[in-house]
Structure formats: structure tokens, C-alpha cells
Design a protein around this motif. Structure first.
Motif, PDB file in Angstrom:
ATOM      1  N   VAL A 141       0.867  -1.185   0.000  1.00  0.00           N
ATOM      2  CA  VAL A 141       0.000   0.000   0.000  1.00  0.00           C
ATOM      3  C   VAL A 141       0.898   1.227   0.000  1.00  0.00           C
ATOM      4  N   ALA A 142       1.159   1.756  -1.197  1.00  0.00           N
ATOM      5  CA  ALA A 142       2.190   2.782  -1.356  1.00  0.00           C
ATOM      6  C   ALA A 142       1.882   4.047  -0.565  1.00  0.00           C
ATOM      7  N   HIS A 143       0.636   4.491  -0.580  1.00  0.00           N
ATOM      8  CA  HIS A 143       0.335   5.773   0.075  1.00  0.00           C
ATOM      9  C   HIS A 143       0.360   5.666   1.605  1.00  0.00           C
ATOM     10  N   GLU A 144       0.367   4.427   2.114  1.00  0.00           N
ATOM     11  CA  GLU A 144       0.490   4.230   3.559  1.00  0.00           C
ATOM     12  C   GLU A 144       1.851   3.651   3.938  1.00  0.00           C
ATOM     13  N   HIS A 145       2.680   3.400   2.925  1.00  0.00           N
ATOM     14  CA  HIS A 145       4.048   2.898   3.143  1.00  0.00           C
ATOM     15  C   HIS A 145       4.061   1.625   3.991  1.00  0.00           C
ATOM     16  N   ARG A 146       3.234   0.670   3.604  1.00  0.00           N
ATOM     17  CA  ARG A 146       3.198  -0.599   4.331  1.00  0.00           C
ATOM     18  C   ARG A 146       2.717  -1.702   3.398  1.00  0.00           C
ATOM     19  N   TRP A 147       3.085  -2.942   3.757  1.00  0.00           N
ATOM     20  CA  TRP A 147       2.593  -4.112   3.054  1.00  0.00           C
ATOM     21  C   TRP A 147       1.233  -4.501   3.612  1.00  0.00           C
ATOM     22  N   VAL A 148       0.408  -5.124   2.802  1.00  0.00           N
ATOM     23  CA  VAL A 148      -0.885  -5.616   3.270  1.00  0.00           C
ATOM     24  C   VAL A 148      -0.675  -6.519   4.482  1.00  0.00           C
ATOM     25  N   LEU A 152       3.343 -11.307   3.185  1.00  0.00           N
ATOM     26  CA  LEU A 152       3.343 -11.059   1.744  1.00  0.00           C
ATOM     27  C   LEU A 152       4.588 -10.281   1.330  1.00  0.00           C
ATOM     28  N   ARG A 153       5.120  -9.483   2.219  1.00  0.00           N
ATOM     29  CA  ARG A 153       6.438  -8.878   1.981  1.00  0.00           C
ATOM     30  C   ARG A 153       7.490  -9.966   1.865  1.00  0.00           C
ATOM     31  N   ASN A 154       7.444 -10.933   2.776  1.00  0.00           N
ATOM     32  CA  ASN A 154       8.426 -12.012   2.763  1.00  0.00           C
ATOM     33  C   ASN A 154       8.251 -12.911   1.538  1.00  0.00           C
ATOM     34  N   LEU A 155       7.018 -13.069   1.086  1.00  0.00           N
ATOM     35  CA  LEU A 155       6.756 -13.811  -0.147  1.00  0.00           C
ATOM     36  C   LEU A 155       7.470 -13.147  -1.322  1.00  0.00           C
ATOM     37  N   THR A 156       7.373 -11.835  -1.401  1.00  0.00           N
ATOM     38  CA  THR A 156       8.059 -11.087  -2.449  1.00  0.00           C
ATOM     39  C   THR A 156       9.568 -11.267  -2.328  1.00  0.00           C
ATOM     40  N   GLY A 157      10.065 -11.258  -1.098  1.00  0.00           N
ATOM     41  CA  GLY A 157      11.490 -11.470  -0.879  1.00  0.00           C
ATOM     42  C   GLY A 157      11.948 -12.844  -1.334  1.00  0.00           C
ATOM     43  N   ASP A 158      11.132 -13.846  -1.120  1.00  0.00           N
ATOM     44  CA  ASP A 158      11.500 -15.201  -1.547  1.00  0.00           C
ATOM     45  C   ASP A 158      11.593 -15.290  -3.068  1.00  0.00           C
ATOM     46  N   PHE A 159      10.701 -14.586  -3.769  1.00  0.00           N
ATOM     47  CA  PHE A 159      10.806 -14.620  -5.228  1.00  0.00           C
ATOM     48  C   PHE A 159      12.020 -13.827  -5.694  1.00  0.00           C
ATOM     49  N   CYS A 160      12.353 -12.733  -5.019  1.00  0.00           N
ATOM     50  CA  CYS A 160      13.566 -11.981  -5.361  1.00  0.00           C
ATOM     51  C   CYS A 160      14.802 -12.864  -5.217  1.00  0.00           C
ATOM     52  N   ARG A 161      14.845 -13.662  -4.194  1.00  0.00           N
ATOM     53  CA  ARG A 161      15.982 -14.566  -3.998  1.00  0.00           C
ATOM     54  C   ARG A 161      16.010 -15.645  -5.078  1.00  0.00           C
ATOM     55  N   ASP A 183      10.960  -3.197   3.100  1.00  0.00           N
ATOM     56  CA  ASP A 183      10.017  -2.277   3.739  1.00  0.00           C
ATOM     57  C   ASP A 183       9.845  -1.014   2.897  1.00  0.00           C
ATOM     58  N   LYS A 184      10.852  -0.724   2.085  1.00  0.00           N
ATOM     59  CA  LYS A 184      10.767   0.391   1.147  1.00  0.00           C
ATOM     60  C   LYS A 184      11.054  -0.142  -0.257  1.00  0.00           C
ATOM     61  N   PRO A 185      10.098  -0.847  -0.846  1.00  0.00           N
ATOM     62  CA  PRO A 185      10.338  -1.481  -2.149  1.00  0.00           C
ATOM     63  C   PRO A 185      10.630  -0.493  -3.266  1.00  0.00           C
ATOM     64  N   GLU A 186      10.120   0.735  -3.145  1.00  0.00           N
ATOM     65  CA  GLU A 186      10.382   1.738  -4.177  1.00  0.00           C
ATOM     66  C   GLU A 186      11.864   2.086  -4.253  1.00  0.00           C
ATOM     67  N   GLU A 187      12.617   1.825  -3.179  1.00  0.00           N
ATOM     68  CA  GLU A 187      14.058   2.044  -3.166  1.00  0.00           C
ATOM     69  C   GLU A 187      14.812   0.764  -3.507  1.00  0.00           C
ATOM     70  N   PHE A 188      14.356  -0.361  -2.942  1.00  0.00           N
ATOM     71  CA  PHE A 188      15.101  -1.605  -3.113  1.00  0.00           C
ATOM     72  C   PHE A 188      14.962  -2.199  -4.502  1.00  0.00           C
ATOM     73  N   VAL A 189      13.758  -2.246  -5.058  1.00  0.00           N
ATOM     74  CA  VAL A 189      13.522  -2.958  -6.312  1.00  0.00           C
ATOM     75  C   VAL A 189      14.338  -2.388  -7.484  1.00  0.00           C
ATOM     76  N   PRO A 190      14.386  -1.060  -7.693  1.00  0.00           N
ATOM     77  CA  PRO A 190      15.232  -0.550  -8.782  1.00  0.00           C
ATOM     78  C   PRO A 190      16.704  -0.918  -8.621  1.00  0.00           C
TER      79      PRO A 190
END
Length: 257
Positions: A141-148, A152-161, A183-190
Motif C-alpha cells: 500500500v504505497a500511500h500508507e508505506h506498508r505491506w498488506v 506477503l512482503r516475505n513472499l516477495t522477498g522469496d521470489f527476489c531470492r 520495507d521500502k520497495p520503491e528504493e530496493f527494487v530498482p
């Protein structure tokens, strides 16, 4: 007669103290309802603003007749009436229609989509970068700066690995040392895909698509808020979320008006 407590159910959702969004409170209050002698009509059609659908456990559940619930009822009367081993064939025959209805009317959209917004039929038509971006788009949830939910954050991390395993080329420390970096995917993902530029071009391999589906339905994490595949488990993908996700002003399951 002795009793253990009172069941207030949905009434609590419209209380002043409830964190339910105001639009959802108004939707609940606006449902006209029906008298005791007419309520069973909800099993066949919208009655008093209510429809009865079958829950993920196979039990009837009464819901406000929103677009999402009407679609649920439509699927209850078609694909979910079929034996489980015949559902995949029905879904394949009606695939485009199902995808369009999910994206138009349901709170859990179709997952496969390109970076430019073009809808595709399978995860294998996406690049690894597009998969991660889509996960962030639907679960953060970008405008609240948090994951649902943190799972689900960790799920995304597992696919990144998994992406790192595919493109690192040699044994070296993971860029994603801790899931908290997401926790800040807009910084980490790029930064992540700048390290692995080939992942921005290569389409997801079949074994990695299977890995994605497997981790998306593993026990111990919140159900994913999307539908990634039309298969015999469509009923699970479609229904398994009704009370499991944290409700917010951004994700309110099935309350699409």
C-alpha cells in the motif's frame, strides 16, 4: 437461559469506533434488507440488497450484492458447480471472459500483466522484473508505506531470492540480506534489478512460474490478493481471503460497488 455472549456480526463494522472505511459503512447501512419470510430468496437472486454465496468452506454466506459478490454468485452457478476435475477445461474455454470479469468486477485481479499494463494469459509471458513489480503493486500500500501483511512482503522477498539464484551466475552474498530491506520497495527494487539487468528482459522460466505458484499458496502466510492462474484450484484462489487479509481503506475484500 444461560448464554456466553452476544453475536453482533456485521453491525460492529458500522460502529463509530470501527476502522471500516466510511464508504463501506455507508454501503452496509444502505442495504435495505428483507423480513424473515423473504430472506431465503437471497439463495436464488438479489433480495433486499443481499446475495447468498458459497464460502471457501462450502457453507452459505450472506453478502451485500456488490459487483464482486454478483460475480461470485455467477461462478457458484457455473464453474464451481462442476466437479473439480472438470473446472480447468471450463476455465480454459472461457478464459478471456473470466479474466475480463476478474479485472472489472472483483477485488482480486488477474495477476499476469506487463509493465505497460497489457494483460497477458500466463506468468510465463512476464519478465522476472514484471513479476516483482506486479507483486509490489498488488501487495504494498504505497500511500500508507506498508505491506498488506508482512508475510506477503516475505513472499516477495522469496521470489527476489529466486531471481538471484537464476541470474547471479556465481556464488556470492545475496543483495537481499534481510526481508526488512523490502520495507521500502520503491528504493530496493530498482537497485535490485540494476544489479540483474537480464531479469528485466528474460521471460519467466516454467520452473520459476511453478515456484511462484507454489509459494503463493503455501501455508502460514496470508492468502495472496490476486489470481495468478486458472486451474482446478480456482475456487481456492478466488475465495480464500474473505476474513484473512487486514482490512484497510485500500484493500476491502469484495466491497466493489
Amino acid at each position: 437461559m444461560p448464554f456466553d455472549g452476544f453475536l453482533f456480526a456485521s453491525r460492529v463494522m458500522v460502529a463509530k469506533e470501527a476502522h471500516t472505511s466510511e464508504s463501506v459503512k455507508q454501503l452496509i447501512v444502505a442495504a435495505p434488507g428483507v423480513g424473515d419470510k423473504d430472506w431465503e430468496g437471497t439463495y436464488a437472486q438479489e433480495t433486499g440488497g443481499i446475495l447468498t454465496v458459497n464460502s471457501e468452506l462450502g457453507e452459505p454466506i450472506h453478502k451485500i450484492a456488490t459487483r464482486g459478490v454478483k460475480l461470485w454468485k455467477e461462478f457458484d452457478d457455473t464453474v464451481f458447480k462442476l466437479p473439480k476435475d472438470k473446472r480447468a477445461a471450463w476455465l480454459a474455454q472461457n478464459k478471456q471472459s473470466v479474466i475480463e470479469k476478474l479485472n472489472r468486477d472483483f477485488a482480486k485481479p488477474w495477476f499476469p500483466q506487463k509493465k505497460d499494463g497489457a494483460v497477458v494469459e500466463a506468468i510465463g509471458e512476464m519478465t522476472y522484473e514484471e513479476v516483482v513489480l506486479r507483486m509490489v503493486r498488488l501487495m504494498y500500500v504505497a500511500h500508507e508505506h506498508r505491506w498488506v501483511d508482512i508475510s506477503l512482503r516475505n513472499l516477495t522477498g522469496d521470489f527476489c531470492r529466486r531471481v538471484e539464484e537464476r541470474f547471479a551466475g556465481e556464488a556470492k552474498p545475496s543483495i537481499l540480506q534481510s526481508f526488512s530491506e523490502l520495507d521500502k520497495p520503491e528504493e530496493f527494487v530498482p537497485k535490485f534489478f540494476k544489479t540483474y539487468p537480464a531479469a528485466c528482459e528474460q521471460l519467466v522460466a516454467s520452473e520459476d512460474a511453478a515456484f511462484f505458484l507454489a509459494i503463493s499458496q503455501r501455508p502460514g502466510q496470508k492468502p495472496v490478493p490476486f489470481i495468478p492462474v486458472l486451474d482446478a484450484d480456482f475456487g481456492v484462489w478466488f475465495k480464500k481471503v474473505s476474513i484473512a487479509l487486514k482490512i484497510s481503506n485500500f484493500f476491502v475484500f469484495l466491497l466493489l460497488v
